[in-house]
Write a protein that holds these residues in place. Structure first.
Motif, short mmCIF file in Angstrom:
data_model
loop_
_atom_site.label_atom_id
_atom_site.label_comp_id
_atom_site.label_asym_id
_atom_site.label_seq_id
_atom_site.Cartn_x
_atom_site.Cartn_y
_atom_site.Cartn_z
N SER A 9 -10.64 69.72 1.44
CA SER A 9 -9.51 68.94 0.95
C SER A 9 -8.28 69.19 1.82
O SER A 9 -8.28 70.05 2.70
N LYS B 196 -20.45 56.22 2.04
CA LYS B 196 -20.06 57.03 0.88
C LYS B 196 -20.75 58.39 0.92
O LYS B 196 -21.86 58.51 1.45
N LEU C 199 -6.87 64.59 -1.11
CA LEU C 199 -7.33 64.21 0.22
C LEU C 199 -6.15 64.01 1.16
O LEU C 199 -5.06 63.64 0.74
N PHE D 68 -10.76 58.90 4.49
CA PHE D 68 -11.49 59.08 3.23
C PHE D 68 -10.62 58.74 2.03
O PHE D 68 -9.40 58.95 2.06
N ASN D 69 -11.24 58.23 0.97
CA ASN D 69 -10.55 58.09 -0.31
C ASN D 69 -11.57 58.23 -1.44
O ASN D 69 -12.78 58.22 -1.21
N ILE D 70 -11.06 58.40 -2.65
CA ILE D 70 -11.92 58.58 -3.83
C ILE D 70 -12.33 57.21 -4.34
O ILE D 70 -11.50 56.34 -4.56
N SER D 71 -13.62 57.00 -4.52
CA SER D 71 -14.12 55.68 -4.92
C SER D 71 -13.80 55.40 -6.38
O SER D 71 -13.43 56.29 -7.15
N SER E 235 -5.93 56.91 -4.98
CA SER E 235 -7.31 57.13 -4.55
C SER E 235 -7.43 58.38 -3.68
O SER E 235 -8.42 58.56 -2.98
N TYR E 236 -6.41 59.24 -3.75
CA TYR E 236 -6.41 60.45 -2.91
C TYR E 236 -6.32 61.74 -3.71
O TYR E 236 -6.23 62.81 -3.12
N LEU F 274 -16.79 59.95 -2.62
CA LEU F 274 -15.76 59.58 -1.65
C LEU F 274 -16.31 58.46 -0.77
O LEU F 274 -17.52 58.38 -0.54
N GLN F 275 -15.44 57.63 -0.29
CA GLN F 275 -15.85 56.60 0.66
C GLN F 275 -15.00 56.72 1.91
O GLN F 275 -13.90 57.28 1.88
N TRP F 276 -15.53 56.22 3.03
CA TRP F 276 -14.77 56.34 4.28
C TRP F 276 -14.76 55.02 5.03
O TRP F 276 -15.64 54.17 4.86
#
Length: 225
Positions: free
Chosen positions: A76, A93, A123, A129-132, A185-186, A219-221
């Motif tokens: 993180s 993901k 994040l 990256f972010n949280i889906s 989303s972070y 997480l997705q990128w």
């Protein structure tokens, strides 16, 4: 006249040949670059491009860590490391393991997540990256202040179904929420005066037994440029 036409045809064929050869060369160079960029395995675990476990391979913006040669970890913005449970290259993901509860004196389990000192998961917004939005987050040991929020803290909150799995948090005020697009989303935040522990389930199916839920933080990128 015939000679002139034949010359133009030959010139056109030559140009097409050159263009095709250039395209083949570019494709081969791209493949070689991708091969050179891939990092070696972490024990038996593949480290697919663009992920990087070392400065000499992968894309440094997609930094992950090989722990003891048998575990991949995601770090993180605060420097806390989370075990990577799975990587889905086709969907861009990955799923990381939610933090364990903090143990003190090697024996006493508390209702504080082990990343409490970092105020939960945050994040680095400069990274891709972010949280889906497929994460259902469950918060535990919450203060009454949380009741003013739009979270579901009722007796039918999903968190009540897993109290037996987090015994140290049994009987505390708990809530759940879907990490949707209206929220940052972070970050998944915990703190004193709020909630002190959390877990997460990906693509929750409330009708399934809680032991069958997919515990993790997805997480997705963004694809590398």
């Amino acid at each position: 006249m015939v000679t002139s036409t034949r010359s133009r045809v030959l010139e056109t064929i030559s140009m097409l040949f050159v263009v095709i050869m250039i395209m083949i060369l570019i494709t081969k160079i791209g493949n070689v670059s991708a091969d050179l960029g891939a990092c070696p395995k972490c024990g038996s675990l593949e480290v697919p491009y663009p992920f990087s476990t070392d400065d000499s391979c992968g894309d440094p913006r997609y930094k992950i860590y090989c722990n003891n040669g048998n575990e991949l970890q995601f770090m993180s913005a605060e420097g806390f490391k989370y075990k990577i449970l799975s990587i889905d290259l086709s969907a861009n993901k990955l799923i990381i393991q939610p933090p364990d509860l903090l143990v003190v004196d090697d024996t006493t389990t508390t209702c504080y997540s082990s990343d409490f000192s970092s105020q939960g998961l945050r994040l680095d917004e400069r990274l891709p990256f972010n949280i889906s939005t497929r994460n259902t987050v469950m918060l535990f040991n919450c203060s009454d202040n949380i009741l003013r929020s739009p979270l579901n803290c009722s007796s039918n909150s999903f968190c009540r179904q897993i109290e037996d799995k987090v015994e140290a948090c049994r009987g505390t005020l708990c809530c759940h929420f879907l990490k949707d697009s209206h929220m940052t989303s972070y970050m998944i935040r915990i703190r004193s005066g709020g909630c002190t522990a959390y877990t997460s389930v990906v693509d929750i199916r409330p009708q399934d037994p809680v032991d069958n839920w997919n515990y993790g933080i997805e997480l997705q990128w963004l694809t590398p440029n």
